[in-house]
Design an enzyme around this catalytic site. Structure first.
Site, PDB file in Angstrom:
ATOM      1  N   GLU A  61       0.828  -1.210   0.000  1.00 16.09           N
ATOM      2  CA  GLU A  61       0.000   0.000   0.000  1.00 16.09           C
ATOM      3  C   GLU A  61       0.862   1.259   0.000  1.00 16.09           C
ATOM      4  O   GLU A  61       0.453   2.300  -0.515  1.00 16.09           O
ATOM      5  CB  GLU A  61      -0.956   0.011   1.199  1.00 16.09           C
ATOM      6  CG  GLU A  61      -2.087  -1.011   1.106  1.00 16.09           C
ATOM      7  CD  GLU A  61      -1.686  -2.390   1.638  1.00 16.09           C
ATOM      8  OE1 GLU A  61      -0.488  -2.588   1.983  1.00 16.09           O
ATOM      9  OE2 GLU A  61      -2.562  -3.279   1.698  1.00 16.09           O
ATOM     10  N   PHE A 123     -11.857  -8.019  13.597  1.00 13.23           N
ATOM     11  CA  PHE A 123     -10.702  -8.413  12.794  1.00 13.23           C
ATOM     12  C   PHE A 123     -10.363  -7.317  11.785  1.00 13.23           C
ATOM     13  O   PHE A 123     -11.234  -6.849  11.062  1.00 13.23           O
ATOM     14  CB  PHE A 123     -11.000  -9.738  12.070  1.00 13.23           C
ATOM     15  CG  PHE A 123      -9.876 -10.159  11.172  1.00 13.23           C
ATOM     16  CD1 PHE A 123      -8.620 -10.477  11.692  1.00 13.23           C
ATOM     17  CD2 PHE A 123     -10.053 -10.220   9.788  1.00 13.23           C
ATOM     18  CE1 PHE A 123      -7.581 -10.848  10.864  1.00 13.23           C
ATOM     19  CE2 PHE A 123      -9.009 -10.593   8.952  1.00 13.23           C
ATOM     20  CZ  PHE A 123      -7.771 -10.901   9.501  1.00 13.23           C
ATOM     21  N   GLN A 124      -9.122  -6.932  11.771  1.00 14.79           N
ATOM     22  CA  GLN A 124      -8.599  -5.890  10.870  1.00 14.79           C
ATOM     23  C   GLN A 124      -9.319  -4.555  11.013  1.00 14.79           C
ATOM     24  O   GLN A 124      -9.483  -3.823  10.055  1.00 14.79           O
ATOM     25  CB  GLN A 124      -8.608  -6.369   9.415  1.00 14.79           C
ATOM     26  CG  GLN A 124      -7.613  -7.502   9.192  1.00 14.79           C
ATOM     27  CD  GLN A 124      -7.334  -7.787   7.733  1.00 14.79           C
ATOM     28  OE1 GLN A 124      -8.200  -7.597   6.885  1.00 14.79           O
ATOM     29  NE2 GLN A 124      -6.135  -8.250   7.456  1.00 14.79           N
ATOM     30  N   LYS A 173     -17.750  -1.934   5.303  1.00 20.87           N
ATOM     31  CA  LYS A 173     -18.047  -2.935   4.286  1.00 20.87           C
ATOM     32  C   LYS A 173     -19.546  -3.013   3.985  1.00 20.87           C
ATOM     33  O   LYS A 173     -19.955  -3.157   2.830  1.00 20.87           O
ATOM     34  CB  LYS A 173     -17.529  -4.294   4.765  1.00 20.87           C
ATOM     35  CG  LYS A 173     -17.590  -5.377   3.695  1.00 20.87           C
ATOM     36  CD  LYS A 173     -16.813  -6.605   4.118  1.00 20.87           C
ATOM     37  CE  LYS A 173     -16.839  -7.661   3.027  1.00 20.87           C
ATOM     38  NZ  LYS A 173     -16.037  -8.840   3.383  1.00 20.87           N
ATOM     39  N   MET A 472      23.348  10.011   4.105  1.00 26.08           N
ATOM     40  CA  MET A 472      23.115  11.302   4.745  1.00 26.08           C
ATOM     41  C   MET A 472      23.283  11.195   6.261  1.00 26.08           C
ATOM     42  O   MET A 472      23.824  12.113   6.898  1.00 26.08           O
ATOM     43  CB  MET A 472      21.719  11.828   4.387  1.00 26.08           C
ATOM     44  CG  MET A 472      21.463  13.240   4.854  1.00 26.08           C
ATOM     45  SD  MET A 472      22.695  14.408   4.235  1.00 26.08           S
ATOM     46  CE  MET A 472      21.882  15.085   2.799  1.00 26.08           C
TER      47      MET A 472
HETATM   48  C1  LIG Z   1      11.457   6.335   6.209  1.00 20.44           C
HETATM   49  C2  LIG Z   1      12.694   7.040   6.666  1.00 20.44           C
HETATM   50  N1  LIG Z   1      13.486   6.475   7.589  1.00 20.44           N
HETATM   51  C3  LIG Z   1      14.617   7.114   7.990  1.00 20.44           C
HETATM   52  C4  LIG Z   1      14.964   8.321   7.462  1.00 20.44           C
HETATM   53  C5  LIG Z   1      16.229   9.036   7.930  1.00 20.44           C
HETATM   54  N2  LIG Z   1      17.176   9.182   6.824  1.00 20.44           N
HETATM   55  C6  LIG Z   1      17.312  10.304   6.098  1.00 20.44           C
HETATM   56  S1  LIG Z   1      18.423  10.206   4.880  1.00 20.44           S
HETATM   57  C7  LIG Z   1      18.819   8.626   5.320  1.00 20.44           C
HETATM   58  C8  LIG Z   1      19.877   7.864   4.574  1.00 20.44           C
HETATM   59  C9  LIG Z   1      19.476   7.503   3.203  1.00 20.44           C
HETATM   60  O1  LIG Z   1      20.405   6.581   2.695  1.00 20.44           O
HETATM   61  P1  LIG Z   1      20.371   6.151   1.186  1.00 20.44           P
HETATM   62  O2  LIG Z   1      18.993   5.810   0.773  1.00 20.44           O
HETATM   63  O3  LIG Z   1      21.373   5.091   0.958  1.00 20.44           O
HETATM   64  O4  LIG Z   1      20.750   7.483   0.419  1.00 20.44           O
HETATM   65  P2  LIG Z   1      22.093   8.355   0.491  1.00 20.44           P
HETATM   66  O5  LIG Z   1      21.936   9.335   1.601  1.00 20.44           O
HETATM   67  O6  LIG Z   1      23.226   7.405   0.746  1.00 20.44           O
HETATM   68  O7  LIG Z   1      22.174   9.023  -0.830  1.00 20.44           O
HETATM   69  C10 LIG Z   1      18.068   8.207   6.419  1.00 20.44           C
HETATM   70  C11 LIG Z   1      18.178   6.900   7.085  1.00 20.44           C
HETATM   71  C12 LIG Z   1      14.082   8.866   6.506  1.00 20.44           C
HETATM   72  N3  LIG Z   1      14.305  10.065   5.961  1.00 20.44           N
HETATM   73  N4  LIG Z   1      12.982   8.200   6.105  1.00 20.44           N
END
Ligand SMILES: Cc1ncc(C[n+]2csc(CCOP(=O)(O)OP(=O)(O)O)c2C)c(N)n1
Length: 587
Positions: A61, A123-124, A173, A472
Site C-alpha cells: 500500500e 478483525f482488521q 463494508k 546522509m
Molecule cells: C522512512 C525514513 N526512515 C529514515 C529516514 C532518515 N534518513 C534520512 S536520509 C537517510 C539515509 C538515506 O540513505 P540512502 O537511501 O542510501 O541514500 P544516500 O543518503 O546514501 O544518498 C536516512 C536513514 C528517513 N528520511 N525516512
C-alpha cells in the site's frame, strides 16, 4: 468478457461500491493505485463493472500511495489510492503524511469493518480516521450509502482546492454492499482562489521600488503559477531563488536564477537571502531546512510573503507585508507597472557568489549525479528518494518547467522515489521518468519492480547511487558525532541490485568508475524499456554546501572539509550548542 458500461448501470443494481466508482469516473479519475483485502472486497468486485477506471495493483500500500502522489505531483490532478481496513489502511499513513506536508492533492479510499462491528476490535479494524486526522486535510467515515457520491465529490474538491492535500474516505463494508438509493453527483466547480487586495499590491510595489538588494523566493505553492512568476521576475529583473519544492517554477537557464536556498542550498542563494533588503516569497512556508537559524534568516530584509494559506504568513519568519493571495493572481498584479531593477553592484556581488561552492570533480556521487542529470530533457520527470543523492540532484539538475521534479520535501520519506516515479510514468507514458535513489531508500519500496513488470511500464529509468551507507546519516555522524558510525553500514548485506532487477525481468547496468559511467548511462537511457543503473561510488562522500542544523544561512560550509585533516569538530560542536539554545529559546 465485455463489461457493462458504467453510465449504463441500472440504478436498481446500484450499491454503495458501484456509486463510488461511478462518482470517481464522473470526476475523470482514470487510474487508481491500490491493494485489495477483506473489508474492501465489495469495492473491488464493483470495479469489474467500471472498465473505464484502471486499477494498478502495487505490491504494498505504501507503493500505491506514493505512486498516487507521483501521479498528482506530475499532473497537478488528483491522485487516488485504495486499501483495505486495518493493516492496509495503516500502510497508507506515511504517504498521507507525506502528501500533507507537500500539499499533494490525494484521495485515499479505505474499507472498514461493517458499521455494527466498529469499535469492537473486530478483525482488521483500525480507527483510520482517528489515526489520520492530523495528517489529512479532512477525512470521513461514510455511514449512509446514499451519501457516498456527495462525500467523494466533496473530498475531491477539498483535496484539490486552496492549498491542496490528502483527504481520506473510509467506507464500512456493509455501506459498500448496501443498495444505493441516492443521486449520483456531478463534479463541482473549483471555488475561486483569493485575489490580493489592490492596496496590498500597491504597498508591495512600493517596497520593491525602494529595494537595493531585492530577492524573490519561490516555493512549491507556486508550481502552478510558474508562467506568472517567471513573467514577474523578468519584468522586475529580480534575482530568483527556488526552494527544494519550488524547483522548476522558474527556469534554471535564466541568468536571474540563483539556485536553491537552505541546508544544502547554493552559496549565492544563501548569501543573497542573508544580505537582501527586500525579500518577496511566493507559496512557501519557510521550512527550518530553508531558513537555518530563524532569527538570523534574512536579517536585513523587509519580507513580503504571498500565500494562499493565511496560517502560513508570519508563522515562522517575521513578515512586514502579508499578501493573502494565490501566487498567479499576485504575480500578475505585481507585473503590471514593473520597473526593472538596475543594480550593478548587487548583480556583481551575486555573480561572485555564483562562482562558489563547486562540487568535487573526482569520481564519486556528485560526478555520477551530475552526469545523469545532464542527460535530462526538458520534459523528463526527475524523481528522487531521500538522502545525499536527493540533495545532489536538487543542486545539480536544471529544470526549465514546473512539475518535472518530484521529491519528498516536507516529510523526507525514504521509499518515496521509485513508486512516485512509477506513478508519474503512468500519468505520462510519453516522457522518461528518471528516478535517482540511494541504496538504502530504494530497498524500502523495491518490491514495486513487480509493478513495472506487471503493467509493462517502459519509461521508468532507475539510477541507484550505491555508496554502501545510509549516506546522509553517515555524513551527520561524521560531522557532528565524531565519526561514530552507528548502524549506517549497508555494504555487507546489500543485494546485487542487477540480480534483483533481473529477478523481475528488468534490465540492469552497473558503473564502478568514471570510465564506465558514460557508456552505462547511454545503454540505460537508450534501452527500449524501463531499466536500472547501479552506480557504485566511494563510501564516504559528503554533500556541500551545508548549513549545519541550527546555524545561520551565512554560516554555511561551502565545500567539503579536507578528509586528510585529523578529525575534530569543535566549531560544529558550537553549532550543535546553537541548536540546543535555539530549542530552548523556542520553548
Ligand atoms: C522512512 C525514513 N526512515 C529514515 C529516514 C532518515 N534518513 C534520512 S536520509 C537517510 C539515509 C538515506 O540513505 P540512502 O537511501 O542510501 O541514500 P544516500 O543518503 O546514501 O544518498 C536516512 C536513514 C528517513 N528520511 N525516512
Amino acid at each position: 468478457m465485455t463489461q457493462p458500461d458504467a453510465q449504463q448501470q441500472p440504478m436498481q443494481d446500484m450499491t454503495g461500491a458501484k456509486a463510488l466508482w461511478a462518482t470517481l469516473a464522473a470526476h475523470g479519475v482514470s487510474t487508481v493505485f491500490g491493494y485489495p483485502g477483506g473489508a474492501i472486497m465489495p469495492v473491488y468486485d464493483a470495479l469489474t463493472f467500471y472498465p473505464e477506471v484502471r486499477h494498478v495493483l502495487t505490491r504494498h500500500e505504501q507503493g500505491a500511495v506514493h505512486a498516487a502522489e507521483g501521479w498528482a505531483k506530475a499532473t497537478g490532478e488528483i491522485g487516488v489510492c485504495i486499501a483495505t481496513s486495518g493493516p492496509g489502511a495503516t500502510n497508507l499513513v506515511t504517504g498521507l503524511a507525506d502528501a500533507m506536508m507537500d500539499n499533494v492533492p490525494l484521495l485515499a479510499i479505505t474499507g472498514n469493518v461493517a458499521r455494527h462491528l466498529m469499535g469492537t476490535d473486530a478483525f482488521q479494524e483500525a480507527d483510520i480516521t482517528g489515526i489520520t486526522l492530523p495528517i489529512t486535510k479532512h477525512n470521513y467515515v461514510v455511514t449512509d450509502p446514499d451519501e457516498l457520491p456527495m462525500i467523494v465529490a466533496e473530498a475531491i474538491r477539498i483535496a484539490r482546492s486552496g492549498r491542496p492535500g490528502p483527504v481520506l474516505v473510509d467506507i464500512p463494508k456493509d455501506v459498500q454492499l448496501a443498495a444505493f438509493g441516492g443521486e449520483l453527483v456531478r463534479p463541482q466547480a473549483h471555488p475561486e482562489t483569493p485575489a490580493p487586495r489592490p492596496e496590498v499590491i500597491r504597498a508591495a510595489r512600493e517596497l520593491l521600488l525602494g529595494a537595493k538588494k531585492p530577492v524573490l523566493m519561490v516555493g512549491g505553492g507556486a508550481q502552478g503559477a510558474a508562467r506568472e512568476i517567471t513573467e514577474f521576475a523578468r519584468a522586475w529583473q529580480l534575482p530568483t531563488i527556488t526552494t527544494l519544492m519550488g524547483l522548476g517554477a522558474f527556469p534554471a537557464s535564466d541568468p536571474l536564477w540563483l539556485g536553491m536556498p537552505g541546508m544544502h542550498g547554493s552559496v549565492a542563494a544563501n548569501h543573497a537571502i542573508s544580505q537582501a533588503d527586500v525579500l518577496i516569497g511566493f507559496g512557501l512556508r519557510f521550512d527550518d531546512r530553508v531558513t537555518g537559524r530563524v532569527k538570523d534568516f534574512a536579517p536585513q530584509a523587509q519580507v513580503i510573503h504571498v500565500d494562499l494559506d493565511a496560517a502560513e504568513i508570519g508563522k515562522i519568519v517575521r513578515t512586514h507585508l502579508p499578501v493573502r493571495s494565490d501566487a498567479a493572481h499576485a504575480a500578475r498584479a505585481l507585473t503590471e507597472d514593473a520597473v526593472p531593477f538596475d543594480l550593478p553592484e548587487w548583480r556583481a556581488q551575486l555573480a561572485e557568489w555564483r562562482t562558489r561552492g563547486e562540487h568535487p570533480t573526482t569520481w564519486g556521487a556528485a560526478q555520477a549525479v551530475r552526469q545523469v542529470v545532464a542527460r535530462l530533457r526538458p520534459d523528463d520527470i526527475l524523481t528522487t528518494d531521500v538522502g545525499q543523492h536527493q540533495m545532489l540532484a536538487a543542486q545539480l539538475a536544471r529544470f526549465e518547467k514546473p512539475r518535472r521534479w518530484l521529491t519528498s520535501g516536507g516529510l523526507g520519506t525514504m521509499g518515496f522515489g521509485f513508486p512516485a516515479g512509477l506513478g508519474a510514468a503512468m500519468a505520462e507514458p510519453g516522457v522518461r521518468s528518471i528516478v535517482i535513489a540511494g541504496d538504502g531508500g530504494f530497498q524500502m519500496t523495491a518490491q514495486e519492480l513487480a509493478t513495472l513488470t506487471k503493467y509493462d511500464i517502459r519509461n521508468v529509468k532507475i539510477c541507484i547511487i550505491n555508496n554502501s551507507y545510509l549516506g546522509m546519516v553517515r555524513q551527520w555522524q561524521e560531522l557532528f558525532h565524531e565519526k561514530r558510525y552507528s548502524e549506517v553500514y549497508l555494504g555487507d548485506s546489500n543485494p546485487d541490485f542487477l540480480k534483483l532487477a533481473d529477478a523481475y525481468n528488468i534490465k540492469g547496468w552497473r558503473a564502478e568508475n568514471s570510465g564506465d559511467l558514460e557508456s552505462a548511462i547511454d545503454a540505460w537511457l537508450s534501452h527500449d524499456g524501463s531499466g536500472l543503473l547501479e552506480v557504485v561510488v566511494p563510501n564516504e562522500h559528503g554533500v556541500f554546501p551545508m548549513v549545519p542544523a541550527g546555524a545561520a544561512l551565512y554560516e554555511m560550509i561551502e565545500t567539503e572539509p579536507l578528509k586528510t585533516a585529523p578529525h575534530k569538530a569543535p566549531d560544529l560542536g558550537e553549532k550543535m550548542n546553537v541548536v540546543a539554545e535555539e530549542q530552548e529559546a523556542r520553548q
